[in-house]
Design a protein around this motif. Sequence first.
Motif, short mmCIF file in Angstrom:
data_model
loop_
_atom_site.label_atom_id
_atom_site.label_comp_id
_atom_site.label_asym_id
_atom_site.label_seq_id
_atom_site.Cartn_x
_atom_site.Cartn_y
_atom_site.Cartn_z
N UNK A 99 13.56 12.19 3.32
CA UNK A 99 13.51 13.42 4.09
C UNK A 99 12.65 13.24 5.34
N UNK A 100 11.45 12.71 5.15
CA UNK A 100 10.57 12.53 6.30
C UNK A 100 11.10 11.45 7.23
N UNK A 101 11.81 10.52 6.66
CA UNK A 101 12.41 9.48 7.50
C UNK A 101 13.40 10.10 8.48
N UNK A 143 12.37 8.71 -2.76
CA UNK A 143 11.62 7.57 -2.24
C UNK A 143 12.50 6.32 -2.29
N UNK A 144 12.15 5.34 -1.43
CA UNK A 144 12.91 4.10 -1.45
C UNK A 144 12.39 3.20 -2.56
N UNK A 192 0.85 -1.18 0.00
CA UNK A 192 0.00 0.00 0.00
C UNK A 192 0.89 1.23 0.00
N UNK A 193 0.70 2.08 -0.97
CA UNK A 193 1.44 3.34 -0.99
C UNK A 193 0.44 4.46 -0.80
N UNK A 194 0.62 5.24 0.22
CA UNK A 194 -0.31 6.33 0.51
C UNK A 194 0.47 7.64 0.45
N UNK A 195 0.05 8.49 -0.46
CA UNK A 195 0.69 9.80 -0.53
C UNK A 195 -0.18 10.77 0.26
N UNK A 196 0.33 11.21 1.37
CA UNK A 196 -0.47 12.07 2.24
C UNK A 196 -0.33 13.53 1.86
N UNK A 197 0.81 13.87 1.31
CA UNK A 197 1.05 15.28 1.04
C UNK A 197 1.96 15.39 -0.16
N UNK A 198 1.53 16.16 -1.14
CA UNK A 198 2.31 16.32 -2.37
C UNK A 198 2.52 17.81 -2.54
N UNK A 199 3.71 18.32 -2.30
CA UNK A 199 3.88 19.78 -2.39
C UNK A 199 3.69 20.28 -3.82
N UNK A 200 3.06 21.42 -3.93
CA UNK A 200 2.87 21.99 -5.26
C UNK A 200 4.17 22.63 -5.74
N UNK A 209 11.71 16.69 -3.00
CA UNK A 209 12.15 15.94 -1.83
C UNK A 209 11.06 15.75 -0.79
N UNK A 210 9.96 16.49 -0.91
CA UNK A 210 9.09 16.56 0.25
C UNK A 210 7.77 15.81 0.22
N UNK A 211 7.41 15.07 -0.82
CA UNK A 211 6.12 14.40 -0.71
C UNK A 211 6.13 13.41 0.45
N UNK A 212 5.06 13.48 1.25
CA UNK A 212 5.00 12.58 2.41
C UNK A 212 4.32 11.29 1.97
#
Lengths: 314, 726
Positions: B159-161, B225-226, B72-80, B96-99
């Motif tokens: 980054x979030x990691x 992303x990994x 399951x891949x969930x993209x919670x935040x995708x910066x514009x 670098x910042x999509x959560x």
Amino acid sequence: MYVYAFIWVGVFFLLAPLALGLVHTLRARVLARRGPRVWQPYLDAWKLLHKGVVIPRGATMLYVVGPIVAFTCSLLLGYLIPIPLLLTRRSLQGALFLGADVVMAVYLLGLARFIMALAVWDVGAPFGALGSSRQFFFQALAEPTFLIALYTLTTAYRTSNILLFTQVHRPWSFSVALLIALFALIIVFLAEGGRLPFDSPDTHLELTMVEGGPALSYSGPLWLLLEWGAAMRLFFFLLFLAYMTVISLRIEGGYAAAGALVLVFLLFVVALSVGETYVGKLRLRRVVAPFAMALILAIISLLIMAVLVNTLTG
Amino acid sequence: MSPRWVMWGIGALVGVLTLGFLLGEWAPRRFPSPRGRRALSRMALVTAALGGLIGLGLGGGYLATVGKGQAFVLTLYEPRDVVLPRAPETTVKLVAFPLVLRLDGLAALFLLFVGFFAFALALYSWGWLRDDPRAHWVAGAFNLFVLSMYAVILTYNMFWLLLALELMTLASGHLLLYRSEVDRGEEAQRAGRIAVRTYFIVSHVSMAFLMSGFILLALRTGSPLFTLTPRNTMQDVVRGSLMDHVIFALLLLGLGIRAGMVPFHFWVPIAHPQLPTNTHAMMSAVMLKIPVYLMIRVFVQVYPPRAWWWGGVLLLLAGGTALFNVFYALVSPDLKRALAYHSVENIGIILAGVGLALLFRYEWLTRAYGAEGYETFQTLTALALVAALYHTVNHGVFKTLLFMGTGNIEHLTGTVKLKALSGVLRLSPWTGLTFLVGAMAIVGLPPFNGFISEWLTLQAIFVSGEALSRAGHFIHLVLTVVALLTLGGAFALTALAFVKIAGETLLGPPLRVSSRRTPWSMRVAMGVLALLCVLLGLAPGVLVPVLHRAVYDVGVGTTAVQATRWTLAVSVPLGQPRQEMYSAALSLVPALALILLAVLAGGGVLMLRWRRVWQRGQVWAGGERFDPRRMRYSGTAFSFMAWEILARPTPPSEIPVGPLPEYYRVSRRRVVPEFFNRWYNRLIRFTLDMSERLGNVFQSGDIRLYLMYIFVAFFVVLLATLFLRR
């Protein structure tokens, strides 16, 4: 097949003191004494069985549990070398799942040592703990060698399951590496079994005891469990070495193998008895030398084995 | 289970654990009365337990319902994209910042892992924190700590990691002040200060390595992303460039420091004992595994080894970690420090599995195009990974159990100093017996769980004998021999160390008589973990499918281990010429027979007791009268043969050169030096001296100097802009 294996464990249990008796008698004969009869260990056992048990004040249940578990471990060593199954010529269906894994031997010996160390610590008398701390020192030196020797065997036979050892047909040249590994194993087993030059099995001086130390606090049937366990361990070591020698020389299955096994077994018994009359006990710190030799031998055997496998297949 | 459920689950996790954190840390300011604080701390523990259960449900539900290889891949935040106001034609992509969160087999395994221990420790803390005036604080921070570990596991963006890792450091570092709050003595204050400093410095050094490593990795693979990107395919894996090796070194250092790999293990025994027991267990048993998780994620899945020596280096370091740490565990003066050293030792065993996996992974990759042995090394990779993950789980179980036992012992006697402890088995049989089970499991004795994972690790080495010989890679073979040597030594010394620990603490007459009793929740938690030690030892079939799933989802699509109800078998194909196999198996039958016979023989001996042949007698001490105070064997004497090799006379001056302990006192006259700490003390001394000297030059306080700095900086920027324009 489980039935055969368990019947064999019973036979192993009954025969074990005989090996010890043989060693004692032979050693006495080499020293020009008459010595005890071969079946003396059984008589001793009968005597001990009828003695009372003295439990030291302040000891907990561990004191009783220790010898029982250690004895059971020694008994299961017999399960790891099911001789009748090993000598059948048929290929064994499902032999793998009997779980007669040689690595188990390392851990069963470890379990026995561990639980006995706690049991004698529980008593509180210093001699037992003194002896078992030395056992652990030997183990720390012996275990890498033991594992590397097993590494050689598993590389040769593509399994760590002793029942499958004869299923792989390897050329004669492999015997060289195998015999070197066996030599390393002999040294390891001498230490694990508490024989000379690591430990004098019939010393009466508490301060020099290694194997005998833990037994000092025991009496009656509990002591019997320890003695019988030690006999089974020795029997296992001798059988294992004999069997490995026989299959290293590529005598596999049938009456020839059985005969060779008995011969080699007796040869090892004689060698042990004669050897023990010639060798003195080493000082405690000096034992590092034979262990280092065993380690080097084991590594050499593994490297030879690797080269042999490479030339065979590549 | 659908993605919607996963979203809900993750939302619930964050909500519940944040609530618990606020209840414990913030709300007590509003309700400062003792009753209010107590109620709040209870609530925070309930939320922690709930958080654990949700994690269990999430991981278990995923594993039960979702097929292999479906993540399951969930993209919670995708910066514009950012459009610069002055130059509308330039858009800046914030790549670098999509959560992104991702739940796959490996992540689910670790979710189960963290969730289970969060629950068990919350249950334990219910009793352990009962009379503690700081309970709300400990419980609140525990919530945040659990949350941060979930975050690390689920985050799929470098980054979030890093942010999640930082949160983990802060949440646990906060609790390092616990011991110095409890004990206001001079010594405890000093130890607390050193622990906090050490932990934060170490974490941030590791963070620096990880940051640079991950930035370079993201540049190399083209994605934060990994994932396997087109620039990171298998074809260019085989030949590594210098940049690849630099990335490997940075990431290995960063993760190794966090995992406590030699030579960076020094921080674990300094920082960990300062924590309250529940967090201590969580940190040693679970948090140290987070770097292992990341190593598998990065080096097996995303960025497979580019050179054979990657695995080799890891294998050697792992062996060293196991051996050094077990040695220092042997001379540690107190129970917590000894267990902390043992945690790192077990990390060594786990990392040996990972190192073997990397070694085989490289062989497997280089054989990807038609060479013989492809399947062999693929299966071997799976075997080594399963062994490492099995030991990860096992170590979590028995180490948590041992820490709980330590907590009980402290609760009962008020001390964890090994010299001051005796007779816990009498004082509290439940604590004593479960502690004994944990000790036997960590030593790796059958029929407990440690045996299974050690056996699997040994099998991974044994199979590699033939596989590597066929490939003709003798250096690799020598590496495995060295690993076997160090691991064998470490196994044997662990047995010695735990006889010493168990003998000193559990056996003998109770020195302190305590009227305190162990609360029910502590007993239940310990009983469950002790049962689990037996269960995982007797029925590996419970765990092996989950591990296979995790291994499959990191891209190793074969199974090497077959677990049925009665047996655990390893089989590895060795390829040509006649489809040869390596096979080995463990059977439950001897283990059961062992137990059965022990029971029967025990019954037989008890029958003898029935016949009244038993009597209590004096302890036999060579004809002397036995005096337990004077003649009892001490742990130091028991381990004498091992430590004496490195012991030396007490140094004349007791003034420490640096903050870390350089010696462990083993007897009145002798000490055992901690070599690594000595070097680190020198390093600290050197750094302080250098910064003082440099500081005096560059920060003299002269205003002209500072003006010149400003001028130079301005000039540099000017030049840079001038040149970079072109």
